[in-house]
Design an enzyme around this catalytic site. Structure first.
Site, mmCIF file in Angstrom:
data_model
loop_
_atom_site.group_PDB
_atom_site.id
_atom_site.type_symbol
_atom_site.label_atom_id
_atom_site.label_comp_id
_atom_site.label_asym_id
_atom_site.label_seq_id
_atom_site.Cartn_x
_atom_site.Cartn_y
_atom_site.Cartn_z
ATOM 1 N N HIS A 4 0.872 -1.177 0.000
ATOM 2 C CA HIS A 4 0.000 0.000 0.000
ATOM 3 C C HIS A 4 0.916 1.236 0.000
ATOM 4 C CE1 HIS A 4 -2.854 2.886 1.861
ATOM 5 N NE2 HIS A 4 -3.821 2.051 1.501
ATOM 6 N N CYS A 43 -4.661 2.443 -3.676
ATOM 7 C CA CYS A 43 -3.412 2.942 -3.069
ATOM 8 C C CYS A 43 -2.267 1.959 -3.321
ATOM 9 C CB CYS A 43 -3.559 3.207 -1.577
ATOM 10 S SG CYS A 43 -4.749 4.485 -1.217
ATOM 11 N N ASP A 95 2.877 -4.893 7.996
ATOM 12 C CA ASP A 95 1.672 -4.071 7.872
ATOM 13 C C ASP A 95 0.469 -5.005 7.949
ATOM 14 O OD1 ASP A 95 -0.586 -2.848 6.881
ATOM 15 O OD2 ASP A 95 0.381 -1.997 5.102
ATOM 16 N N LYS A 129 -10.426 -0.904 10.597
ATOM 17 C CA LYS A 129 -10.507 -2.090 9.734
ATOM 18 C C LYS A 129 -10.794 -3.361 10.531
ATOM 19 C CE LYS A 129 -7.384 -0.085 6.280
ATOM 20 N NZ LYS A 129 -8.216 0.277 5.129
ATOM 21 N N GLN A 185 -4.829 -5.396 6.890
ATOM 22 C CA GLN A 185 -5.883 -6.262 6.341
ATOM 23 C C GLN A 185 -5.911 -7.645 6.986
ATOM 24 O OE1 GLN A 185 -8.182 -5.164 4.441
ATOM 25 N NE2 GLN A 185 -7.280 -3.220 3.842
#
Ligand code: PLP
Length: 418
Positions: A135, A376, A212, A238, A215
């Protein structure tokens, strides 16, 4: 009180999606006269009533600033905020609550590491290893650091299926590598990356790893000790929590050795015009009044998740993704972008002769919310030779009927463009 929300027993498999849906009031809303079909969960998830109630409770009954107050409400708010930190620690299985830094979201978590660890550790000629599926928030902060320091980015390539080339990754690791920063689950492809193996390889070369997890956390149990990573970032919004709150997990020894990211109240021990001494971690990285209600709301979201049998949820989401993939593949002219063996929550696709934005607009008329664009991830779009994709992304409350609604709405797209 927020500090002592009782956590009921775990729901039993089989996964009862209808019962869960009842907890999310927005799912009862009509959009353009139709029942909302919300398939934009990778952008943000909807909130259960328990999270909404917790925010109302903070502002209606418990609001005060934290850490320096001696009055009742301030002590209450401080306890709830620090309880939220411990809830995140348990969620990630972090060894110590001092390793949990509250930030605005994944983006700020990565910027914190880039500014603090990065500026301390990265010099001219050094390298930071990312992947082609990152991202922008896991590219741009490192690019800015590299420009400032005369360092450079090295990029792990992605295969046609959307999987990382781990052999190439191993070859990229070298004496100049200062950090590896990779996404756990790709927001554009759904690929679940083998982060444990990536950490093993990086640590073998003496290189720390940031993961990261934006998600990942809503879809699978995340255990930072099992992964072995040095930093892990995610966003509250999220994982069914509020916007404006997120988490950086960092190994305590690393956080202690890192300089502060921002200066201000709460991050200091003492201040004179000659010299400031800093507070202990994690407060050293939490300058100013934090998003107190956000942290408490995130805790409510974590409590909500703790009531769910995550193994049953994972199995349900897996079956839903398989069903959706098969159903979409049968749509004429549709190509799925990202067909990794390990996937979670996301199907990106393109339709012959139809721009993704047109797909999104027509689906919206049918009450189906998906996302279209580059997500993104412009370098990744470039890698797959597309300017944009349409993306359906799932969460625990989505159903087979909603997948059918998506497929039905895609047939309408065909009718419009026939
Ligand atoms: N990383 C990934 C993989 C994402 O999907 C996102 C948001 O879509 C981010 C980082 C940035 O998250 P936020 O905007 O909450 O900071």
């Amino acid at each position: 009180m927020n500090g002592a929300v009782p956590v009921p027993a775990v729901w039993r498999a089989p996964f009862d999606v209808e019962r869960l849906r009842a907890d999310f009031p927005i799912l009862r809303e009509l959009v353009r006269g139709r029942r909302l079909v919300y398939l934009d969960n990778a952008a943000t998830t909807q909130k259960p009533q328990a999270v909404i109630d917790s925010l109302a409770r903070v502002y209606g009954q418990e609001n005060a600033n934290i850490h320096r107050g001696v009055h009742f409400l301030s002590e209450l708010a401080t306890a709830a905020f620090e309880d939220a930190r411990r809830a995140v620690q348990r969620l990630l299985n972090a060894p110590d609550p001092r390793e949990i830094v509250f930030v605005r979201g994944t983006t700020e978590a990565i910027n914190l590491v880039a500014h603090s660890f990065g500026r301390q550790q990265v010099g001219a000629g050094d390298e930071i290893v990312l992947s082609e599926m990152e991202h922008h928030s896991n590219i741009v902060p490192w690019q800015m650091l590299c420009e400032e320091r005369g360092a450079r980015l090295r990029v792990i390539p992605v295969s046609d299926r959307g999987e990382l080339d781990l052999d190439a990754f191993e070859r990229l690791l070298g004496p100049r590598t200062k950090l590896v920063s990779v996404v756990h689950v790709s927001n554009a492809l759904g690929t679940v990356n083998p982060v444990r193996r990536i950490v093993e390889l990086a640590h073998g070369a003496g290189v720390p790893v940031l993961v990261d997890g934006a998600q990942a956390v809503a879809h699978m149990p995340v255990d930072v000790q099992a992964i072995g990573c040095d930093f892990y970032a995610f966003s509250g919004h999220k994982v069914f929590g509020p916007t404006g709150i997120g988490v950086l997990y960092g190994r305590q020894a690393l956080l202690e050795a890192m300089p502060p990211y921002q200066g201000g109240g709460d991050m200091i021990r003492s201040v004179t015009f000659e010299r400031t001494t800093y507070n202990d971690v994690p407060h050293k990285f939490e300058a100013g009044t934090p998003n107190i209600a956000g942290a408490i709301g995130l805790r409510a979201a974590i409590d909500y998740l703790r009531r769910i049998d995550l193994a049953a949820m994972g199995a349900y989401e897996h079956d839903l993704l398989e069903y959706a993939t098969e159903a979409l593949t049968c749509v004429k002219g549709l190509r799925v972008v990202g067909t990794a063996a390990e996937k979670s929550g996301v199907i990106s696709f393109v339709l012959d002769e139809v721009h993704p934005h047109d797909i999104g607009t027509i689906l919206d008329q049918e009450g189906v919310a998906i996302r279209t664009g580059h997500h993104c991830c412009q370098p990744l779009m470039h890698r797959f030779g597309v300017p944009a994709t349409a993306r359906a992304s799932f969460a625990l409350y989505n159903t087979y009927a909603e997948v059918d609604a998506l497929v039905g709405a895609l047939r309408k797209v065909h009718e419009v463009f026939a």
